[in-house]
Design an enzyme around this catalytic site. Structure first.
Site, PDB file in Angstrom:
ATOM      1  N   CYS A   1       0.843  -1.192   0.000  1.00  0.00           N
ATOM      2  CA  CYS A   1       0.000   0.000   0.000  1.00  0.00           C
ATOM      3  C   CYS A   1       0.887   1.254   0.000  1.00  0.00           C
ATOM      4  O   CYS A   1       2.006   1.243   0.502  1.00  0.00           O
ATOM      5  CB  CYS A   1      -0.899   0.006   1.234  1.00  0.00           C
ATOM      6  SG  CYS A   1      -2.030   1.423   1.267  1.00  0.00           S
TER       7      CYS A   1
ATOM      8  N   ASP B   1       0.477   3.755   1.712  1.00  0.00           N
ATOM      9  CA  ASP B   1       0.430   4.351   3.057  1.00  0.00           C
ATOM     10  C   ASP B   1       1.841   4.639   3.587  1.00  0.00           C
ATOM     11  O   ASP B   1       2.711   3.773   3.573  1.00  0.00           O
ATOM     12  CB  ASP B   1      -0.298   3.372   3.995  1.00  0.00           C
ATOM     13  CG  ASP B   1      -0.681   4.020   5.312  1.00  0.00           C
ATOM     14  OD1 ASP B   1       0.221   4.550   6.010  1.00  0.00           O
ATOM     15  OD2 ASP B   1      -1.866   3.989   5.655  1.00  0.00           O
TER      16      ASP B   1
ATOM     17  N   ARG C   1       2.922   4.830   6.445  1.00  0.00           N
ATOM     18  CA  ARG C   1       3.317   4.085   7.661  1.00  0.00           C
ATOM     19  C   ARG C   1       3.823   2.682   7.361  1.00  0.00           C
ATOM     20  O   ARG C   1       4.194   1.941   8.275  1.00  0.00           O
ATOM     21  CB  ARG C   1       2.130   4.009   8.629  1.00  0.00           C
ATOM     22  CG  ARG C   1       1.661   5.369   9.095  1.00  0.00           C
ATOM     23  CD  ARG C   1       0.305   5.284   9.752  1.00  0.00           C
ATOM     24  NE  ARG C   1      -0.711   4.825   8.790  1.00  0.00           N
ATOM     25  CZ  ARG C   1      -1.994   4.617   9.101  1.00  0.00           C
ATOM     26  NH1 ARG C   1      -2.406   4.799  10.335  1.00  0.00           N
ATOM     27  NH2 ARG C   1      -2.845   4.213   8.174  1.00  0.00           N
TER      28      ARG C   1
ATOM     29  N   HIS D   1      -2.187  -3.965   5.068  1.00  0.00           N
ATOM     30  CA  HIS D   1      -1.909  -3.538   6.450  1.00  0.00           C
ATOM     31  C   HIS D   1      -3.190  -3.173   7.178  1.00  0.00           C
ATOM     32  O   HIS D   1      -4.143  -2.663   6.574  1.00  0.00           O
ATOM     33  CB  HIS D   1      -0.936  -2.350   6.461  1.00  0.00           C
ATOM     34  CG  HIS D   1      -1.520  -1.101   5.898  1.00  0.00           C
ATOM     35  ND1 HIS D   1      -2.041  -0.094   6.693  1.00  0.00           N
ATOM     36  CD2 HIS D   1      -1.701  -0.699   4.619  1.00  0.00           C
ATOM     37  CE1 HIS D   1      -2.482   0.868   5.902  1.00  0.00           C
ATOM     38  NE2 HIS D   1      -2.291   0.541   4.656  1.00  0.00           N
TER      39      HIS D   1
ATOM     40  N   CYS E   1      -6.035   0.135   6.992  1.00  0.00           N
ATOM     41  CA  CYS E   1      -5.787   0.709   5.655  1.00  0.00           C
ATOM     42  C   CYS E   1      -6.891   1.715   5.282  1.00  0.00           C
ATOM     43  O   CYS E   1      -8.075   1.374   5.251  1.00  0.00           O
ATOM     44  CB  CYS E   1      -5.725  -0.415   4.630  1.00  0.00           C
ATOM     45  SG  CYS E   1      -5.387   0.175   2.951  1.00  0.00           S
TER      46      CYS E   1
HETATM   47 ZN   LIG Z   1      -3.361   1.209   3.017  1.00  0.00          ZN
END
Ligand SMILES: [Zn+2]
Length: 206
Positions: A46, A48, A50, A102, A105
């Site tokens: 992803c 993302d 993080r 994750h 998400c």
């Molecule tokens: Zn995500």
């Protein structure tokens, strides 16, 4: 605003420090890497912030071929993920493909909510995920809290994307040519930084 502009200056400074420190430990590191790459693993994760792929597994430059998009989707109509997949399998001959979802998400969460008119590209991208949610809504909605519902769809999405890979022509052709290619579905827990394996598909050859 000033603080936000400072961020990129800090990033360039940090890069200088990182490169110098890397060379101090291993003087030929960048020269060795500059010639070519031969990573064993394609990571599809992803976007993302993080879930930084290399960080989570202590990977060095040259070890991971990486594609990231919102909610780690493997969709045949997405030329970006398909071209990365093709190059990784046909040219680099990676031995593993990791699809890493994750917990928590935002893309998965968005696919369970009403579409936002100000995010048309995101809406289009998340269409397959909305369909997956509709397919499993009955089971997911039995879960008592929102976090568990999101995390269940995160897991189902990883299974679905690995399934998409098993049906993909690039992967199928590699298997028919007896190329070693294992597909892995992983979940990253953003609360403790740990990865867990959900599924592995494929066989080792030779
Ligand atoms: Zn995500």
């Amino acid at each position: 605003m000033r603080g936000r502009l400072e961020i990129t200056k800090r990033m360039l400074r940090e890069n200088q420090a990182w490169a110098q420190e890397r060379v101090a430990r291993d003087p030929d590191f960048f020269l060795r890497n500059a010639g070519s790459q031969s990573p064993d693993v394609l990571w599809i994760g992803c976007a993302d912030s993080r879930v930084p792929a290399e960080y989570t597994i202590n990977a060095q430059p040259g070890e991971l071929f990486v594609h990231r998009n919102i909610a780690n989707l493997v969709t045949e109509s997405d030329l970006n993920v398909m071209s990365v997949l093709q190059y990784a399998v046909v040219e680099l001959k990676v031995k593993h493909i990791v699809v890493c979802g994750h917990h928590g998400c935002g893309g998965v969460r968005a696919s369970m909510a009403a579409e936002r008119k100000d995010l048309p590209y995101v809406n289009r991208k998340l269409e397959p995920l909305r369909a997956l949610y509709r397919l499993h809504a009955h089971e997911i909605n039995l879960l008592e809290d929102d976090i568990k519902r999101v995390n269940r769809l995160v897991e189902l999405n990883v299974f679905e994307q690995v399934r998409n890979l098993t049906r993909n022509d690039v992967v199928q052709q590699a298997w028919q040519a007896t190329q070693t290619l294992l597909l892995h579905g992983w979940i990253y827990d953003i609360c403790n930084g740990k990865l867990s394996e959900l599924v592995t598909v494929g066989a080792k050859r030779g």
